[in-house]
Design a protein around this motif. Structure first.
Motif, short mmCIF file in Angstrom:
data_model
loop_
_atom_site.label_atom_id
_atom_site.label_comp_id
_atom_site.label_asym_id
_atom_site.label_seq_id
_atom_site.Cartn_x
_atom_site.Cartn_y
_atom_site.Cartn_z
N HIS A 64 89.04 69.01 43.14
CA HIS A 64 89.35 70.03 42.14
C HIS A 64 88.60 71.32 42.46
CE1 HIS A 64 85.53 68.35 40.77
NE2 HIS A 64 85.33 69.48 40.10
N GLN A 65 89.01 72.39 41.82
CA GLN A 65 88.27 73.64 41.75
C GLN A 65 87.66 73.74 40.35
OE1 GLN A 65 91.75 76.13 42.38
NE2 GLN A 65 90.85 76.91 44.27
N ASP A 66 86.56 74.44 40.22
CA ASP A 66 85.94 74.63 38.91
C ASP A 66 86.55 75.80 38.14
OD1 ASP A 66 84.08 72.57 39.46
OD2 ASP A 66 82.69 73.98 40.39
N GLN A 67 86.87 76.89 38.82
CA GLN A 67 87.24 78.14 38.16
C GLN A 67 88.41 78.00 37.17
OE1 GLN A 67 85.56 81.30 38.72
NE2 GLN A 67 86.64 81.65 36.80
N SER A 120 88.26 76.65 51.43
CA SER A 120 89.29 76.53 50.39
C SER A 120 89.01 77.42 49.19
CB SER A 120 89.41 75.07 49.94
OG SER A 120 88.18 74.56 49.48
N GLN A 121 87.88 78.13 49.17
CA GLN A 121 87.56 79.03 48.06
C GLN A 121 88.51 80.22 47.99
OE1 GLN A 121 85.77 78.70 50.81
NE2 GLN A 121 84.85 80.62 51.49
N SER A 169 83.07 78.81 42.98
CA SER A 169 83.81 78.21 41.87
C SER A 169 85.24 77.81 42.24
CB SER A 169 83.84 79.17 40.68
OG SER A 169 84.53 80.37 41.02
N ARG A 170 85.77 78.35 43.33
CA ARG A 170 87.13 77.98 43.75
C ARG A 170 87.14 77.02 44.93
NH1 ARG A 170 88.03 83.41 42.08
NH2 ARG A 170 89.56 83.51 40.39
N LEU A 171 86.00 76.56 45.36
CA LEU A 171 85.96 75.65 46.49
C LEU A 171 86.43 74.26 46.08
CD1 LEU A 171 84.97 75.60 49.53
CD2 LEU A 171 83.01 74.35 48.63
N ALA A 172 87.36 73.70 46.82
CA ALA A 172 87.82 72.33 46.54
C ALA A 172 86.72 71.34 46.89
CB ALA A 172 89.08 72.03 47.34
#
Length: 260
Positions: free
Chosen positions: A118-121, A155-156, A199-202
């Motif tokens: 998942h990503q957090d953002q 992946s971010q 925050s967008r890193l898988a």
């Protein structure tokens, strides 16, 4: 031979240009010994005591999650607001930051469930954010079999995805099929080590196959100037009566004044 307890500490002043470049290229960086092992053990004890004391937490197959401990637990507040951690985060992000929230993430012994990619953002109602990142601090040793993190470097740069299902192995991969074929990096940690990730890193976390709990304290840092977005709903902002477009109030989301 240098023992684990004597490892050089990572501080804002010792962060190297190579580590900065690695974070900005890959979206994550592993930093050894942001805490001493003694301090990590002290905070781990406080974390497990909080789990046993509090009843306002999420507990699922993958992990037990407690939010906002900095507001209720003096010892863990010390860790969440640690100026050394904030200084490292600020150097990595390159902008002034504030706290979004902290969270204690415990994988109970033999939990048998992964936290899927998942990503957090996408879970956060943030508008105009230039950067956000998380410090994932291991309070106990976290080898691969105890639930350490695996990242997909680069992946971010994926933006605009909806929030993903943490229990569905294929959810993020169906949204971004190219990720299935990207290299993955698994990062075991010693107690006191930390990974910072965009925050967008898988990323994913393996199940805990051991007889001891995996205890991690996560501090989430966000752009000090971001504004509240209309959605999604979130438990740290929903009770505050804020409106879309409002800045986050400092008393609930403290700024870290550590820019050089």
């Amino acid at each position: 031979m240098t023992s684990t307890a004597e490892r050089p500490r990572t501080t804002p002043d010792t962060l190297t240009d190579e580590q900065l470049a690695r974070y900005r290229r890959d979206g994550f960086v592993h930093l050894p010994a942001v805490l001493s092992r003694r301090d990590a053990a002290r905070y781990a004890k406080a974390a497990l005591a909080a789990r046993d004391r509090l009843d306002d937490f999420h507990s699922g197959a993958a992990f037990t999650q407690l939010l906002q401990l900095w507001r209720t637990d003096g010892r863990l507040r010390e860790l969440t607001l640690d100026p050394g951690l904030a200084g490292i985060a600020t150097r990595l992000a390159g902008i002034p930051l504030r706290l979004w929230h902290d969270q204690l993430l415990i994988k109970e012994p033999h939990n048998g469930a992964a936290t899927e990619f998942h990503q957090d953002q996408p879970y956060w109602p943030h508008a105009g954010s230039r950067h956000a990142l998380s410090a994932w601090v291991a309070l106990v040793d976290v080898p691969a079999e105890r639930g350490c993190l695996t990242f997909i470097p680069g992946s971010q740069h994926l933006e605009g995805l909806r929030a993903q299902d943490l229990t569905d192995h294929d959810d993020l991969m169906n949204l971004a099929p190219d990720l299935r074929h990207q290299p993955r990096v698994t990062v075991p940690l010693r107690a006191g080590d930390c990974t910072f990730h965009d925050s967008r890193l898988a990323h994913t976390a393996t199940p805990n196959h051991t007889g001891d709990p995996r205890v991690a304290h996560v501090v989430i840092y966000v752009d000090a100037e971001l504004r509240l977005a209309p959605e999604p709903a979130h438990p740290v902002t929903d009770p505050l009566g804020l409106r879309p477009g409002d800045r986050l109030p400092d008393e609930h989301f403290p700024r870290f004044d550590v820019m050089s």
